[in-house]
Design an enzyme around this catalytic site. Structure first.
Site, PDB file in Angstrom:
ATOM      1  N   SER A 113       0.608  -1.154   0.039  1.00  0.00           N
ATOM      2  CA  SER A 113       0.116   0.151  -0.029  1.00  0.00           C
ATOM      3  C   SER A 113       0.857   1.356  -0.038  1.00  0.00           C
ATOM      4  O   SER A 113       1.994   1.165   0.539  1.00  0.00           O
ATOM      5  CB  SER A 113      -0.844  -0.050   1.301  1.00  0.00           C
ATOM      6  OG  SER A 113      -1.580  -1.245   1.237  1.00  0.00           O
ATOM      7  N   GLU A 158      -1.662 -15.122   1.528  1.00  0.00           N
ATOM      8  CA  GLU A 158      -2.083 -14.336   2.436  1.00  0.00           C
ATOM      9  C   GLU A 158      -3.651 -14.471   2.925  1.00  0.00           C
ATOM     10  O   GLU A 158      -3.927 -14.106   4.178  1.00  0.00           O
ATOM     11  CB  GLU A 158      -1.923 -12.830   2.283  1.00  0.00           C
ATOM     12  CG  GLU A 158      -2.556 -11.484   2.982  1.00  0.00           C
ATOM     13  CD  GLU A 158      -1.781 -10.222   3.211  1.00  0.00           C
ATOM     14  OE1 GLU A 158      -1.057  -9.960   2.059  1.00  0.00           O
ATOM     15  OE2 GLU A 158      -2.315  -9.617   3.754  1.00  0.00           O
ATOM     16  N   GLU A 203     -14.890  -5.320  -0.917  1.00  0.00           N
ATOM     17  CA  GLU A 203     -15.323  -4.929  -2.344  1.00  0.00           C
ATOM     18  C   GLU A 203     -14.477  -5.607  -3.205  1.00  0.00           C
ATOM     19  O   GLU A 203     -14.948  -6.012  -4.406  1.00  0.00           O
ATOM     20  CB  GLU A 203     -15.679  -3.340  -2.477  1.00  0.00           C
ATOM     21  CG  GLU A 203     -16.863  -2.923  -1.611  1.00  0.00           C
ATOM     22  CD  GLU A 203     -16.440  -2.763  -0.223  1.00  0.00           C
ATOM     23  OE1 GLU A 203     -15.355  -2.826   0.193  1.00  0.00           O
ATOM     24  OE2 GLU A 203     -17.374  -2.709   0.570  1.00  0.00           O
TER      25      GLU A 203
END
Ligand SMILES: Cc1cc2nc3c(=O)[nH]c(=O)nc-3n(C[C@H](O)[C@H](O)[C@H](O)COP(=O)(O)OP(=O)(O)OC[C@H]3O[C@@H](n4cnc5c(N)ncnc54)[C@H](O)[C@@H]3O)c2cc1C
Lengths: 322, 384
Positions: free
Chosen positions: B132, B249, B371
């Protein structure tokens, strides 16, 4: 024998006698004689009967996906119930009557498909009773399309009751039927989403619809995994396994039916669309033989009673087969 | 559809790992208060990680020649389950053991394997995931952190990562960076680099979260010079590598057990105070049933990993349902306890509940949001 070798002929047989049109006809009161004779002749009804007693000697584990196949077609005959009844009767050394048999797991509950059955195996809490069904002792609740009935039986043959009665096995059959119908509904709903266009593109290209279908897929997988936990036995599941299967499958059934309808829009509400054959069944099976709350309380009691273990220890025996 | 979700049993030789491991963690974990144990994979305890390494519980899936145990994904499932179910603090070695080691094994050079893997197996070195960035969360392909090749070999790295779990305690980061092209090129031109976090030009700043803990960080790179062998795998193949990594993960038992210490503490409370309360029994049963089904699903995905597949879609499905389940626990338990306002609740349980309530939103964020996962499932359904 691998799954496909065993299942494909059964699936083909069902497709021939349990198409949506045939399901509609039976639900409209046309009877199930053609369906029943085809299934009787196939020998599948004795799948769970021990070989010594002239059956095929399979386990519930082996035929679990066959029960899912019945659910996937909303087959309007108590095929799975009869398979279980015949196995129990054979084990008790009792001669089995020829026609369809339903399982009644309590005196007050409405019994799915009892309108088209000839016998009932009734759990009184103390014994199992095998009784003939006819117009005198069964009453439809008058729900459109439903073949369930309330029963008031007499004239019976008594059989020893398994320790946990019939309700766990009946609940597991419902869970497997729910899983089958869920899988069918997911296929139908994804296909519809790819077909139906609004705003110039298939609705399945809309992210809002994709997200709903992903949730539907998740619930379908949960229902199926739950059902397989329940059917992972030779014949009778433990109450804890049945509770796991039915509480998760029943809860999923509600969400699956809701999303299937939401994505189909108005057409799915119409009588002429096949969707309702499966969503109506989901709601009926969800409530039959104990809803999610009923089974959750049973499992909760078992969990609390097991003072020694953590939740992870407790579920381990449930979530992988013996 | 999704036919690979079938009931699987753990092999007996892997089941056999439980008992000796229990003895090892009992003394180190059992005495910890509930609210400490409720942190589990956010609890950093290097001593425990080294002890696990020394006893052979790390690197279970790695070849012996790199210090591993050569046992496979099922063994790792058993060990993860044991550690998480009692709330052992596993954060130190968790990411290295779960995904960095796999990445290095599959895509690294022989020299990289020999350098890192034995130390990971001993529980000595810890890794973090630098995916990220402030502008790249769900849209991971838009990363801007950039590594340029420099004359004489190696890379010059500039940019910033954020939400990097435990970079302030870890030794290495595996970062997804742009090595060619621009962010509009999307999946092309991305690579993964192993960054020694002690390299000059790397600054790590902890970010305090809403519970008062500081487990994630922001990491700045200012003209950081990295050696040529910082590159892991192929230059430009970063996207494919990251996708494979995410299956590791997303599939594990950690996606169903995050709230389990709280669940067990609450069950003990019910047992002690009102064992016949029907609503509580039904809730305990409902959560138990869901957990059993989720575990069976997680095990089915593990079976695919054990068979050498990369079950990206199935793993996404399990992670989405699993995190939803974990998130439901604190809210449902709070309601149950609040249904009896006059019944005392142990302060430890109150603190564990408060912690889980506050941190639960992160369950469906870390490792990819709900989402985004549902988008991956929709792809599996043939909708996109
Ligand atoms: C506790 C914790 C630990 C973490 N640890 C790490 C770590 O170690 N390393 C690391 O690299 N990252 C880590 N992360 C970051 C995590 O991976 C990101 O938070 C996540 O990918 C979402 O990115 P974002 O927070 O920027 O949200 P955004 O991407 O800004 O999304 C915000 C919201 O918009 C929705 N959204 C965005 N795009 C779409 C779309 N196309 N369609 C529909 N909805 C959309 C998202 O689902 C979300 O609901 C961690 C996060 C948390 C909470």
């Amino acid at each position: 024998m691998d799954d496909a070798e065993f299942l494909d002929p059964f699936a083909r047989l069902l497709d021939g006698v349990s198409s949506p049109a045939q399901v509609r006809a039976a639900q409209g009161g046309a009877g199930i004689s053609a369906l029943w004779s085809a299934i009787s002749e196939s020998g599948f009804l004795d799948a769970l009967v021990p070989e010594e007693a002239g059956g095929v000697g399979l386990t519930l584990r082996a035929v679990g996906s066959l029960v899912e196949g019945l659910g996937a077609r909303a087959t309007p005959a108590p095929v799975a119930e009869t398979m279980v009844a015949r196995a129990l009767l054979a084990e008790a050394g009792v001669a089995t009557p020829a026609g369809p048999i339903v399982l009644a797991t309590g005196s007050a509950s409405r019994v799915p498909l009892a309108m088209v059955a000839e016998h009932v195996l009734l759990d009184t809490g103390r014994a199992l009773l095998l009784c003939r069904l006819d117009e005198g002792n069964r009453r439809s609740a008058g729900v459109p399309g439903s073949l369930a009935a309330d029963l008031a039986v007499s004239g019976w043959q008594t059989i020893e009751r398994p320790a946990d009665g019939l309700r766990p096995i009946a609940a597991v059959l419902r869970a497997a039927q729910i899983a089958g119908a869920a899988s069918r509904l997911l296929d139908m709903t994804v296909a519809y989403a790819n077909e139906r266009s609004q705003f110039g593109k298939p609705i399945g290209k809309q992210q809002a619809i994709q997200q709903q279908l992903s949730v539907m897929a998740e619930k379908m997988v949960m229902a199926r995994m739950a059902a397989r936990i329940g059917t992972g036995y030779a014949l009778l599941p433990t109450p804890a396994a049945a509770a796991t299967a039915k509480s998760v499958a029943s809860a999923a059934a509600v969400d699956i039916a809701a999303i299937a309808h939401a994505v189909h829009g108005a057409i799915g509400i119409s009588e002429e669309h096949d969707l309702q054959l499966f969503t109506r069944s989901l709601h009926e099976w969800r409530a039959a033989d104990g809803s999610e709350s009923y089974w959750s309380a049973i499992l909760g009691r078992a969990r609390l009673a097991d003072e020694a273990s953590t939740s992870a220890d407790f579920i381990r025996t449930l979530s992988s087969p013996a | 559809m999704f036919d690979s979700f079938t009931l699987r049993a753990l092999p007996p030789e892997d089941e056999a790992l439980r008992e000796p491991l229990r003895a090892l963690i009992a003394e180190r974990v059992a005495a910890q208060p509930i609210d400490r144990r409720a942190r589990s994979w956010m609890g950093f305890d290097a001593d425990l990680s080294r002890a696990l390494g020394a006893a052979g519980y790390l690197g279970l899936t790695l070849p012996k020649r790199y210090g591993g145990q050569e046992r496979g994904a099922y063994a790792r499932f058993v060990v993860s389950e044991e550690l998480l179910s009692v709330g052992a603090p596993v954060a130190a070695h968790w990411i290295a053991d779960r995904q960095s080691a796999q990445l290095i094994l599959h895509f690294g050079t022989e020299a990289q394997r020999q350098d890192y893997l034995p130390r990971i197996c001993r529980g000595e070195i810890y890794f973090c995931i630098g995916m990220s960035e402030p502008g790249s969360g769900s849209d991971l392909a838009s990363v801007r952190t950039r590594a340029e090749p420099v004359e004489g070999g190696g890379w010059r790295l500039n940019g910033q990562k954020i939400w990097t779990t435990f970079a302030h305690h870890d030794d290495y980061m595996i970062a997804l960076v742009r090595t060619s092209g621009i962010s509009a090129d999307r999946h092309q031109g991305l690579s993964q680099l192993i960054i020694d976090l002690k390299t000059p030009g790397v600054t790590v700043r902890p970010i305090v979260d809403l519970t008062g803990d500081a487990h994630f960080t922001e990491v700045f790179f200012e003209d950081v010079h990295l050696p040529p062998d910082a590159l892991i795998g192929e230059e430009g193949a970063g996207w494919a590598q990251v996708t494979a990594e995410l299956a590791f993960e997303r599939s594990g038992p950690e996606r169903i057990y995050s709230s389990i210490v709280l669940l067990d503490a609450w069950i003990a409370h019910i047992r002690a105070h009102r064992p016949d309360d029907e609503a509580s029994l039904a809730l305990a049963g409902r959560l138990t049933a869901e957990l059993a089904v989720l575990r069976a699903m997680s095990l089915a995905v593990t079976a695919r990993l054990a068979e050498g597949e990369s079950p990206v879609i199935e793993a996404s499905l399990v992670k989405d349902i699993g995190t939803g389940f974990e998130q439901s626990i604190p809210a449902l338990i709070a309601d149950d306890l609040g249904r009896h306002p006059d019944q005392p609740v142990a302060p430890e349980l109150v603190r564990a509940l408060a912690f889980a309530t506050q941190i639960a939103p992160s369950y469906s964020l870390r490792g990819g949001t709900r989402e985004i996962l549902r988008g991956i499932i929709a792809r599996g359904l043939g909708l996109r």
